[in-house]
Scaffold this motif. Sequence first.
Motif, short mmCIF file in Angstrom:
data_model
loop_
_atom_site.label_atom_id
_atom_site.label_comp_id
_atom_site.label_asym_id
_atom_site.label_seq_id
_atom_site.Cartn_x
_atom_site.Cartn_y
_atom_site.Cartn_z
N GLY A 233 0.75 -1.14 -0.08
CA GLY A 233 -0.01 -0.04 -0.18
C GLY A 233 0.73 1.17 -0.01
N VAL A 234 1.97 1.15 0.67
CA VAL A 234 2.91 2.40 0.91
C VAL A 234 3.48 2.64 -0.59
CG1 VAL A 234 5.10 3.38 1.71
CG2 VAL A 234 3.43 2.31 3.39
N LEU A 235 3.89 1.54 -1.26
CA LEU A 235 4.33 1.73 -2.54
C LEU A 235 3.41 2.35 -3.57
CD1 LEU A 235 6.58 -1.40 -2.95
CD2 LEU A 235 7.38 0.80 -2.62
N ALA A 236 2.17 1.71 -3.61
CA ALA A 236 1.13 2.18 -4.48
C ALA A 236 0.78 3.60 -4.21
CB ALA A 236 -0.16 1.38 -4.14
N ILE A 237 0.65 4.23 -2.77
CA ILE A 237 0.52 5.58 -2.60
C ILE A 237 1.77 6.34 -3.09
CG2 ILE A 237 0.21 7.13 -1.01
CD1 ILE A 237 -1.46 5.00 0.82
N ALA A 238 2.77 6.09 -2.84
CA ALA A 238 4.03 6.84 -3.26
C ALA A 238 4.07 6.98 -4.63
CB ALA A 238 5.33 6.20 -2.44
N ILE A 239 3.97 6.09 -5.45
CA ILE A 239 3.99 5.84 -7.00
C ILE A 239 2.87 6.83 -7.71
CG2 ILE A 239 4.24 4.79 -9.11
CD1 ILE A 239 6.55 4.54 -7.38
N GLY A 240 1.71 6.52 -6.73
CA GLY A 240 0.55 7.30 -7.49
C GLY A 240 0.49 8.84 -7.19
N SER A 241 1.11 9.18 -6.02
CA SER A 241 1.26 10.59 -5.74
C SER A 241 2.39 11.36 -6.25
CB SER A 241 1.40 10.73 -4.01
OG SER A 241 0.36 10.02 -3.30
N ILE A 242 3.26 10.73 -6.84
CA ILE A 242 4.35 11.35 -7.56
C ILE A 242 3.99 12.10 -8.82
CG2 ILE A 242 6.44 10.93 -9.07
CD1 ILE A 242 7.33 8.73 -7.32
N GLY A 243 2.88 11.60 -9.54
CA GLY A 243 2.50 11.88 -10.81
C GLY A 243 1.82 13.48 -10.48
N MET A 244 0.88 13.40 -9.55
CA MET A 244 0.01 14.57 -9.21
C MET A 244 1.19 15.64 -8.48
SD MET A 244 -2.84 15.17 -6.57
CE MET A 244 -3.26 17.08 -5.76
N LEU A 245 1.98 15.23 -7.62
CA LEU A 245 2.99 16.16 -6.78
C LEU A 245 3.88 16.83 -7.93
CD1 LEU A 245 3.47 14.61 -3.53
CD2 LEU A 245 2.08 16.69 -3.92
N GLY A 246 4.41 15.91 -8.68
CA GLY A 246 5.31 16.33 -9.78
C GLY A 246 4.80 17.41 -10.48
N LYS A 247 3.69 17.27 -11.09
CA LYS A 247 2.68 18.08 -11.94
C LYS A 247 2.58 19.60 -11.40
CE LYS A 247 -1.14 19.30 -14.83
NZ LYS A 247 -0.46 19.87 -15.88
N LEU A 248 2.16 19.45 -9.80
CA LEU A 248 2.06 20.59 -9.15
C LEU A 248 3.25 21.45 -8.84
CD1 LEU A 248 -0.74 19.56 -6.94
CD2 LEU A 248 -1.19 21.11 -8.58
N TYR A 249 4.30 20.56 -8.72
CA TYR A 249 5.70 21.24 -8.43
C TYR A 249 6.21 22.11 -9.65
CZ TYR A 249 6.31 18.51 -4.08
OH TYR A 249 6.01 17.87 -2.70
N CYS A 250 5.92 21.32 -10.73
CA CYS A 250 6.32 21.85 -11.92
C CYS A 250 5.70 23.28 -12.18
CB CYS A 250 6.20 21.09 -12.94
SG CYS A 250 6.45 21.87 -14.77
N GLU A 251 4.50 23.26 -11.95
CA GLU A 251 3.68 24.53 -12.16
C GLU A 251 4.33 25.61 -11.29
OE1 GLU A 251 -0.19 23.25 -11.89
OE2 GLU A 251 -0.33 22.52 -13.84
N VAL A 252 4.42 25.13 -9.78
CA VAL A 252 5.21 26.24 -8.99
C VAL A 252 6.37 26.67 -9.26
CG1 VAL A 252 5.80 26.51 -6.57
CG2 VAL A 252 3.49 25.13 -7.00
N ILE A 253 7.09 25.77 -9.90
CA ILE A 253 8.65 26.21 -10.39
C ILE A 253 8.53 27.26 -11.50
CG2 ILE A 253 10.86 25.54 -11.12
CD1 ILE A 253 10.26 22.97 -9.56
N GLU A 254 7.66 26.89 -12.61
CA GLU A 254 7.54 27.69 -13.45
C GLU A 254 6.90 29.24 -13.34
OE1 GLU A 254 7.03 24.65 -17.30
OE2 GLU A 254 5.33 25.43 -16.24
N SER A 255 6.42 29.24 -12.19
CA SER A 255 5.79 30.39 -11.74
C SER A 255 6.47 31.48 -10.70
CB SER A 255 4.43 30.45 -11.13
OG SER A 255 4.40 29.64 -9.61
N ILE A 256 7.87 30.86 -10.60
CA ILE A 256 8.44 31.90 -9.42
C ILE A 256 9.07 33.19 -10.28
CG2 ILE A 256 9.46 29.71 -8.46
CD1 ILE A 256 12.07 29.95 -9.90
N ASP A 257 9.57 33.98 -9.75
CA ASP A 257 9.80 35.47 -10.02
C ASP A 257 11.35 35.23 -10.41
OD1 ASP A 257 10.78 37.80 -10.68
OD2 ASP A 257 10.36 38.64 -8.78
#
Length: 266
Positions: free
Chosen positions: A144-168
């Motif tokens: 279950g830990v592995l399933a949650i970790a891998i599944g969450s990487i997709g969403m967090l990676g996309k959100l992190y990317c949007e945050v990084i692209e919006s920095i000053d």
Amino acid sequence: MNLTLPPKKPRSAAKTIRNIAVAIAVIAIYTWTFTSINIDWGRIFSERTIENMGRVIPQLFSPDWLTYSKVLNAMMETLAMAYTGTLMAAILAIPFGFFAASNMVKNKFFNTLSKWALDAIRAFPELMLAIIFIAAVGPSPFAGVLAIAIGSIGMLGKLYCEVIESIDMNVVEALEANGANKLQVLVYGIVPQILPEFLSYAIYRFEIDVRASTILGIVGAGGIGMLVSIATQNRNWDEVGMILLVIIIVVTLIDYISAAIRKRIV
């Protein structure tokens, strides 16, 4: 002084036709949906179904308090699964976010490859990942830990990317103009801008993973979901009611606490 309202613009025939077409399309989609899934309306409203619902629902609202300790221990295991999986994902998603951000990595090949990888990860639901990892490591909370970790990487990676692209980027350029090296630019120019939102998104993802963890146990990934599976198979609806009560209380508390934390962070 007389105030006159401007005359209403006549509705164009094209807009009327468009609205009618949209309404027809929506009705057609709903009709196709309900006719293609073969709903047995007679069985839904049959006397047996109504009798079963009348027997099950009262038991759900009469939780078995003798199982409270067992249910609470399973809930703590579920929270541990969600926390560990989210923590792993929050760390592993950082390089994906940087590689996918066009203002950090100028190579379009790495940008596109990272975004495709995040899209591919998000295409797999946690339940499917749990089944795959159960086959690999056996039925256990670790799956279950592995399933949650891998599944969450997709969403967090996309959100992190949007945050990084919006920095000053002016801050970054100012540091580079003053002779700062890559590490100093990262530590003093980028991290202070992205860290609060990174933490906020990680906490928000933890809320989602707690809900996901309650389901993964049904396929053998541990946690409170396994109790739900056993109780429903044995028709112990009063125990299911106790499980649902604990889940509702814990999830509500987590939502409240995480919302308060995110308000202070951002």
